[in-house]
Design an enzyme around this catalytic site. Structure first.
Site, PDB file in Angstrom:
ATOM      1  N   ARG A   1       0.838  -1.204   0.000  1.00 53.60           N
ATOM      2  CA  ARG A   1       0.000   0.000   0.000  1.00 53.60           C
ATOM      3  C   ARG A   1       0.874   1.257   0.000  1.00 53.60           C
ATOM      4  O   ARG A   1       0.383   2.353  -0.249  1.00 53.60           O
ATOM      5  CB  ARG A   1      -0.988   0.028   1.170  1.00 53.60           C
ATOM      6  CG  ARG A   1      -2.173   0.953   0.885  1.00 53.60           C
ATOM      7  CD  ARG A   1      -3.136   1.095   2.052  1.00 53.60           C
ATOM      8  NE  ARG A   1      -2.457   1.601   3.220  1.00 53.60           N
ATOM      9  CZ  ARG A   1      -2.378   0.972   4.388  1.00 53.60           C
ATOM     10  NH1 ARG A   1      -2.975  -0.195   4.557  1.00 53.60           N
ATOM     11  NH2 ARG A   1      -1.721   1.500   5.385  1.00 53.60           N
TER      12      ARG A   1
ATOM     13  N   TYR B   1     -11.461  19.898 -15.077  1.00 55.97           N
ATOM     14  CA  TYR B   1     -12.052  18.563 -15.073  1.00 55.97           C
ATOM     15  C   TYR B   1     -13.227  18.496 -14.088  1.00 55.97           C
ATOM     16  O   TYR B   1     -13.050  18.709 -12.891  1.00 55.97           O
ATOM     17  CB  TYR B   1     -10.983  17.523 -14.725  1.00 55.97           C
ATOM     18  CG  TYR B   1     -11.483  16.114 -14.854  1.00 55.97           C
ATOM     19  CD1 TYR B   1     -11.788  15.593 -16.103  1.00 55.97           C
ATOM     20  CD2 TYR B   1     -11.692  15.330 -13.737  1.00 55.97           C
ATOM     21  CE1 TYR B   1     -12.279  14.310 -16.231  1.00 55.97           C
ATOM     22  CE2 TYR B   1     -12.175  14.039 -13.859  1.00 55.97           C
ATOM     23  CZ  TYR B   1     -12.461  13.537 -15.107  1.00 55.97           C
ATOM     24  OH  TYR B   1     -12.951  12.260 -15.227  1.00 55.97           O
TER      25      TYR B   1
ATOM     26  N   ASP C   1      -2.619  20.629 -13.912  1.00 56.72           N
ATOM     27  CA  ASP C   1      -3.106  19.404 -14.554  1.00 56.72           C
ATOM     28  C   ASP C   1      -2.703  19.506 -16.021  1.00 56.72           C
ATOM     29  O   ASP C   1      -3.275  20.285 -16.784  1.00 56.72           O
ATOM     30  CB  ASP C   1      -4.630  19.303 -14.386  1.00 56.72           C
ATOM     31  CG  ASP C   1      -5.215  18.041 -15.030  1.00 56.72           C
ATOM     32  OD1 ASP C   1      -4.534  17.451 -15.889  1.00 56.72           O
ATOM     33  OD2 ASP C   1      -6.351  17.664 -14.680  1.00 56.72           O
TER      34      ASP C   1
ATOM     35  N   LYS D   1      -5.039   8.686 -19.761  1.00 56.89           N
ATOM     36  CA  LYS D   1      -5.195   9.317 -21.063  1.00 56.89           C
ATOM     37  C   LYS D   1      -3.918   9.100 -21.883  1.00 56.89           C
ATOM     38  O   LYS D   1      -3.608   7.995 -22.248  1.00 56.89           O
ATOM     39  CB  LYS D   1      -5.536  10.783 -20.860  1.00 56.89           C
ATOM     40  CG  LYS D   1      -6.627  11.036 -19.784  1.00 56.89           C
ATOM     41  CD  LYS D   1      -7.974  10.447 -20.119  1.00 56.89           C
ATOM     42  CE  LYS D   1      -8.981  10.482 -18.974  1.00 56.89           C
ATOM     43  NZ  LYS D   1      -9.155  11.739 -18.293  1.00 56.89           N
TER      44      LYS D   1
HETATM   45  C1  LIG Z   1      -9.616  12.232 -17.068  1.00 56.37           C
HETATM   46  C2  LIG Z   1      -9.087  13.466 -16.455  1.00 56.37           C
HETATM   47  C3  LIG Z   1      -8.885  13.564 -15.068  1.00 56.37           C
HETATM   48  C4  LIG Z   1      -9.254  12.435 -14.120  1.00 56.37           C
HETATM   49  O1  LIG Z   1      -8.461  11.315 -14.327  1.00 56.37           O
HETATM   50  P1  LIG Z   1      -8.961   9.795 -14.052  1.00 56.37           P
HETATM   51  O2  LIG Z   1      -7.784   8.988 -14.441  1.00 56.37           O
HETATM   52  O3  LIG Z   1     -10.175   9.586 -14.903  1.00 56.37           O
HETATM   53  O4  LIG Z   1      -9.296   9.711 -12.596  1.00 56.37           O
HETATM   54  C5  LIG Z   1      -8.338  14.737 -14.576  1.00 56.37           C
HETATM   55  N1  LIG Z   1      -8.016  15.763 -15.393  1.00 56.37           N
HETATM   56  C6  LIG Z   1      -8.207  15.713 -16.718  1.00 56.37           C
HETATM   57  C7  LIG Z   1      -7.841  16.882 -17.571  1.00 56.37           C
HETATM   58  C8  LIG Z   1      -8.746  14.569 -17.298  1.00 56.37           C
HETATM   59  O5  LIG Z   1      -8.963  14.519 -18.624  1.00 56.37           O
END
Ligand SMILES: *Cc1c(COP(=O)(O)O)cnc(C)c1O
Length: 380
Positions: free
Chosen positions: A53, A105, A178, A203
């Site tokens: 963990r 997001y 982000d 992504k």
């Molecule tokens: C998809 C996404 C997230 C969240 O990520 P997950 O892997 O789905 O939890 C955060 N920020 C952006 C810009 C995203 O496209």
């Protein structure tokens, strides 16, 4: 292999140069063990790990490569992008003031204004495309974090990382970015002064629509970073070893995928910006985009694989385009090798503010002509 000698694309292709010291294998093995043995003196063998963990050997390759690509001090992988992003806020204290943009997001925004607010965070929305507004909203000593997403999901708004980092630091706050849409191929926020970079590795980093994962990379291994590590180990948003292994494999093709995706997106944006059925093509690579100049300054080699098209005729027209596409897949998420189209307003909660005439496009690695022809027939 000394990382300083090689370009990022080379480091990625080689997965940071790992060779299995026991077998000479050129890909890392998968280590599923949850626990680690102690010697008779009750010392951990090889100063090794304690329990999965906290971390796992399969994180090492992903974290080392990402740290190189982002030019940071250290990285952490998480079980999802949301686990990574929420850890940044969980490492703050009740009463801390944080600044977020109006559009980012949506699931993270929901969490921040729901759980985050109940937990005592003072979350304030400020237009982060306007550094002067952010400077005016900062409360020195109270504001601990500015969170931005650039380019932003789904309106592709661009924030000036260097300007916001300077403003944040002058007030004793951190800047977290982000960078999911930009990817390390096009952007290195830490070099521009940001303190933390987050990715939904679900992504582009993984790139094959088959892993949910998230990452954080820090500019300095400071006290906030130590708290972030604790959050991951205590809350337990840890990635499974197999998923970590898949992620490191996916990252080895990051550069070829993203370069192709960005070229495709640029061509699609240029083709549809002036199409009769289109009200607006939102893509930072278009000179008409309000954030183009800043994007050109802080991104290199392209503007990413994401774009949004606003169609004439509102939601019915947008949904009709989504209905008629044959090659683009109607699905949420982004960054995979296959192109996806999404009517974002149908997926976000009511009142999210996303225009109902907006279609979000995640461009894959297919032939650009095929992608354009499919959109043309769907719009026609
Ligand atoms: C998809 C996404 C997230 C969240 O990520 P997950 O892997 O789905 O939890 C955060 N920020 C952006 C810009 C995203 O496209």
């Amino acid at each position: 292999m000394k990382s300083a000698d090689f370009q990022p694309a080379t480091l990625a292709a080689h997965g940071c140069g790992h060779t299995d010291p026991v077998h000479g294998a050129i890909v890392p093995p998968i280590q599923p063990s949850t626990t680690y043995e102690r010697d008779p003196d009750y010392q951990l063998i090889n100063q090794a790990r304690l329990y999965s963990r906290a971390d796992n050997p399969n994180y090492d390759a992903c974290e080392a490569l990402l740290t190189e690509l982002e030019g940071g001090a250290a990285s952490l992988v998480f079980s999802s992008g949301m686990a990574a992003a929420t850890a940044v806020f969980q490492a703050l204290a009740s009463g801390d003031h944080v600044i977020v943009p109006p559009v980012f997001y949506w699931a993270l925004r929901n969490w921040l204004f729901g759980f985050g607010a109940r937990w005592g965070l003072k979350v304030e929305t400020v237009d982060t495309t306007q550094p002067a507004l952010v400077a005016a909203a900062l409360k020195p000593g109270v504001t601990k974090l500015i969170w931005i997403e650039t380019p932003a999901n789904p309106n592709l708004a661009v924030a000036d990382i260097a300007a916001l980092a300077e403003i944040a630091h002058a007030a004793g706050a951190r800047l977290a970015v982000d960078s999911t849409f930009a990817t390390p191929v096009h952007s290195q926020p830490l070099a521009l002064g940001a303190d933390l970079v987050m990715h939904s590795a679900t992504k582009y980093l993984n790139g094959h629509s088959d892993v949910v994962a998230g990452t954080l990379t820090t500019r300095a291994a400071d006290d906030h970073w130590q708290r972030l590590k604790l959050v991951r180990g205590q809350v337990g948003g840890v990635l499974g070893p197999f998923e970590a292994w898949l992620l490191q494999r996916g990252m080895r093709t990051l550069f070829v995928r993203v370069e192709r995706q960005s070229r495709n997106a640029q061509r699609i944006a240029e083709r549809f910006a002036s199409h009769v059925a289109i009200r607006a093509a939102l893509y930072p690579g278009l000179p008409s985009h309000p954030g183009h100049a800043i994007a050109a300054k802080q991104m290199r080699g392209g503007f990413g694989g994401m774009l949004s098209l606003r169609v004439h005729g509102g939601a019915p027209a947008a949904l009709n385009v989504a209905r008629k596409v044959q090659l683009w897949k109607r699905a949420t998420s982004l960054g995979g090798v296959e192109s996806l189209i999404e009517h974002r307003a149908s997926v976000e909660s009511p009142g999210s503010g996303t225009p109902d005439d907006l279609l979000r496009l995640s461009t894959g690695i297919e032939d650009a002509g095929d992608l354009i022809a499919d959109l043309e027939q769907a719009l026609g």
